[in-house]
Design a protein around this motif. Structure first.
Motif, PDB file in Angstrom:
ATOM      1  N   SER A 199       0.856  -1.154   0.023  1.00 43.73           N
ATOM      2  CA  SER A 199       0.098   0.052   0.099  1.00 43.73           C
ATOM      3  C   SER A 199       0.876   1.261   0.173  1.00 43.73           C
ATOM      4  N   GLY A 200       0.300   2.381  -0.143  1.00 44.88           N
ATOM      5  CA  GLY A 200       0.995   3.671  -0.158  1.00 44.88           C
ATOM      6  C   GLY A 200       1.413   3.725   1.281  1.00 44.88           C
ATOM      7  N   LEU A 201       0.510   3.573   2.133  1.00 47.91           N
ATOM      8  CA  LEU A 201       0.695   3.657   3.716  1.00 47.91           C
ATOM      9  C   LEU A 201       2.317   3.016   3.987  1.00 47.91           C
ATOM     10  N   THR A 256      -4.048  16.318   4.548  1.00 45.98           N
ATOM     11  CA  THR A 256      -3.466  15.157   3.730  1.00 45.98           C
ATOM     12  C   THR A 256      -4.263  14.054   4.231  1.00 45.98           C
ATOM     13  N   ALA A 263      -3.207   8.550   6.285  1.00 46.15           N
ATOM     14  CA  ALA A 263      -2.084   7.594   6.058  1.00 46.15           C
ATOM     15  C   ALA A 263      -0.615   8.458   6.190  1.00 46.15           C
ATOM     16  N   THR A 264      -0.634   9.493   5.673  1.00 47.19           N
ATOM     17  CA  THR A 264       0.548  10.182   5.971  1.00 47.19           C
ATOM     18  C   THR A 264       1.340  10.148   7.268  1.00 47.19           C
ATOM     19  N   VAL A 302       3.908  16.386   1.097  1.00 49.16           N
ATOM     20  CA  VAL A 302       2.777  15.739   0.379  1.00 49.16           C
ATOM     21  C   VAL A 302       2.590  16.431  -1.009  1.00 49.16           C
ATOM     22  N   ASP A 338       5.779  12.118  -0.272  1.00 52.08           N
ATOM     23  CA  ASP A 338       4.293  11.434  -0.455  1.00 52.08           C
ATOM     24  C   ASP A 338       3.864  11.879  -1.775  1.00 52.08           C
ATOM     25  N   ALA A 377       1.783   9.690  -3.384  1.00 56.71           N
ATOM     26  CA  ALA A 377       0.452   8.947  -3.531  1.00 56.71           C
ATOM     27  C   ALA A 377      -0.316   9.528  -4.689  1.00 56.71           C
ATOM     28  N   GLN A 378      -0.556  10.850  -4.753  1.00 53.43           N
ATOM     29  CA  GLN A 378      -1.554  11.639  -5.873  1.00 53.43           C
ATOM     30  C   GLN A 378      -0.661  11.909  -6.880  1.00 53.43           C
ATOM     31  N   SER A 381       0.858   5.486  -4.314  1.00 52.78           N
ATOM     32  CA  SER A 381      -0.002   4.325  -3.891  1.00 52.78           C
ATOM     33  C   SER A 381      -0.670   3.876  -5.292  1.00 52.78           C
ATOM     34  N   LYS A 406      -6.483   6.249  -7.242  1.00 60.96           N
ATOM     35  CA  LYS A 406      -5.437   7.128  -7.614  1.00 60.96           C
ATOM     36  C   LYS A 406      -4.888   7.243  -9.181  1.00 60.96           C
ATOM     37  N   GLY A 450      -2.244  -1.427  -3.237  1.00 59.99           N
ATOM     38  CA  GLY A 450      -1.006  -1.577  -3.668  1.00 59.99           C
ATOM     39  C   GLY A 450       0.135  -0.069  -3.557  1.00 59.99           C
ATOM     40  N   TYR A 489      -9.428  17.619   2.368  1.00 62.39           N
ATOM     41  CA  TYR A 489     -10.080  16.500   3.369  1.00 62.39           C
ATOM     42  C   TYR A 489     -10.713  17.224   4.558  1.00 62.39           C
TER      43      TYR A 489
HETATM   44  C1  LIG Z   1      -3.870   7.395  -0.848  1.00 65.58           C
HETATM   45  C2  LIG Z   1      -2.860   8.285  -0.095  1.00 65.58           C
HETATM   46  C3  LIG Z   1      -2.091   7.600   0.860  1.00 65.58           C
HETATM   47  C4  LIG Z   1      -2.114   6.175   1.053  1.00 65.58           C
HETATM   48  O1  LIG Z   1      -2.146   5.312   0.049  1.00 65.58           O
HETATM   49  P1  LIG Z   1      -3.024   4.023   0.308  1.00 65.58           P
HETATM   50  O2  LIG Z   1      -2.312   3.136  -0.717  1.00 65.58           O
HETATM   51  O3  LIG Z   1      -3.972   3.964   0.719  1.00 65.58           O
HETATM   52  O4  LIG Z   1      -2.249   3.251   1.850  1.00 65.58           O
HETATM   53  C5  LIG Z   1      -1.156   8.448   1.612  1.00 65.58           C
HETATM   54  N1  LIG Z   1      -0.962   9.783   1.116  1.00 65.58           N
HETATM   55  C6  LIG Z   1      -1.903  10.378   0.198  1.00 65.58           C
HETATM   56  C7  LIG Z   1      -1.839  11.838   0.109  1.00 65.58           C
HETATM   57  C8  LIG Z   1      -2.792   9.848  -0.342  1.00 65.58           C
HETATM   58  O5  LIG Z   1      -3.593  10.357  -1.167  1.00 65.58           O
END
Ligand SMILES: *Cc1c(COP(=O)(O)O)cnc(C)c1O
Length: 371
Positions: A62-64, A88, A91-92, A135, A161, A163-164, A185, A190, A198, A316
């Motif tokens: 995962s991204g986490l 954010t 998860a961050t 982020v 981070d 993820a996005q 992520s 995403k 993943g 958020y």
């Molecule tokens: C989605 C996201 C994550 C976490 O990713 P996961 O794959 O859902 O664990 C972390 N940081 C940001 C900014 C995200 O958008």
């Protein structure tokens, strides 16, 4: 005539497009008889590295986990403080705490990105801060060159981070290429969404990549030899095969489509009650946020778009620093982030959004008047 809904995301349309390629990938993995961390993962990692522009990609669950693993691979843990943004995905902050470190926050600027001036003053005040996790919110790029300079002056590491923001860059440098690395992520919504969970660490640092490979696999340095207490955060062959054969080849076009839609919104949304990001912002356009001047109006705008069949989301509504899971900590206050949390609305932006639907979003947003 009832109009078709404009969905915030359309993962069924994604499936229709990729079905044949995905099923072929499933067959390939099934026939191989090898289901976790094999050649599909290795090949996907290489191909994503080539597309994103980094030497090493380490697939995770995962991204986490990718953020936690990046921090731990860089030696961040108990006794360290790590600064990030309160605006954010939780998860961050969670990844920082799971790495054993203590999260703290700096406010954001009006674009929603961590305010680098505030990061610098925090680092001056507090030498226990050993790392910064910027982020790349909404897909926008944090100014990594400037942050890198600030971090270096304070002997501090940068773990991004992203993820996005897969395939994003800051001033031409791929995200993760000039720092410890960037975590991304593959959560389904995403920009490179898998058919499940993943994530990956993207880095140019061979030692970080090697440490991350051990951490994702129980801290195993050789078969049955465990040099650190790692986790089970392995990427499945099925996910990797589908990502590589069905999703990654379509990513460049999907990113282009996101950018086209963003340009149309930026040029054609014209409502004095709303603010958008700077049109010159560098972004992979994971999300398209608009901001109502008065926070109380956000819910009204969301309801009004909902009545017209337009799906939206809020990124958020609650700051990470205000979450119950972190209750009792003294984080200070983050007025800019709080203002954005109360006034942001994300408009539909995804590769399957047709031009007529984009027209409808623009017209409906332009017609909306604050109550
Ligand atoms: C989605 C996201 C994550 C976490 O990713 P996961 O794959 O859902 O664990 C972390 N940081 C940001 C900014 C995200 O958008």
């Amino acid at each position: 005539m009832t109009q078709q809904p404009v969905q915030a995301n359309d993962l069924r349309a994604l499936w229709s497009e990729i079905e044949d390629d995905a099923l072929e990938a499933v067959r390939r993995v099934g026939r191989s008889g090898w289901f976790v961390l094999g050649s599909e993962v290795a090949t996907f990692e290489q191909e994503l590295g080539r597309l994103h522009g980094v030497e090493h990609v380490v697939g995770c669950a995962s991204g986490l986990d990718a953020i936690e693993i990046a921090l731990r691979a860089a030696g961040i843990g108990a006794g360290d403080r790590v600064i990030t943004t309160p605006l954010t995905a939780f998860a961050t902050a969670l990844a920082i705490e799971r790495a054993g470190a203590e999260v703290c926050f700096a406010d954001v600027d009006s674009s929603g990105l961590i305010d680098l001036g505030q990061v610098e003053s925090a680092l001056e005040r507090d030498p226990a801060i050993r790392a910064v996790v910027p982020v790349h919110l909404y897909g926008q790029s944090v100014d990594i060159a400037r942050l890198g300079g600030i971090a270096e002056r304070h002997d501090c590491l940068v773990i991004e981070d992203a993820a996005q923001a897969v395939c994003g860059d800051a001033d031409g440098a791929p995200l993760g290429s000039t720092t410890v690395g960037a975590a991304t992520s593959f959560y389904p919504t995403k920009n490179l969404g898998a058919l499940g969970d993943g994530g990956a660490l993207l880095t140019n640092d061979a030692q970080i990549a090697e440490a991350a490979r051990q951490l994702r696999d129980y801290g195993q340095s050789a078969k049955y030899e465990h040099s650190t207490l790692g986790l089970n955060s392995r990427l499945d062959e099925l996910h990797a095969a589908i990502l590589r054969s069905a999703l990654l080849p379509r990513l460049p076009r999907a990113l282009t489509r996101r950018s086209q839609i963003a340009q149309r919104y930026l040029q054609e949304i014209d409502n004095p009650a709303l603010r958008m990001l700077d049109p010159a912002t560098r972004s992979t356009w994971h999300l398209f946020p608009i901001f109502t001047g008065d926070p109380a109006l956000r819910d009204d705008l969301q309801a009004s778009l909902g009545e017209s069949g337009i799906g939206t989301a809020v990124h958020y509504p609650i700051l990470a620093s205000d979450q119950q899971a972190l209750a009792g900590r003294q984080f200070g206050s983050f007025p800019v982030a709080a203002g954005l949390a109360g006034s942001e609305l994300s408009l539909p932006i995804h590769p399957y959004l047709s031009d007529p639907k984009v027209d409808r979003v623009i017209a409906t947003v332009n017609e909306w008047k604050p109550a």
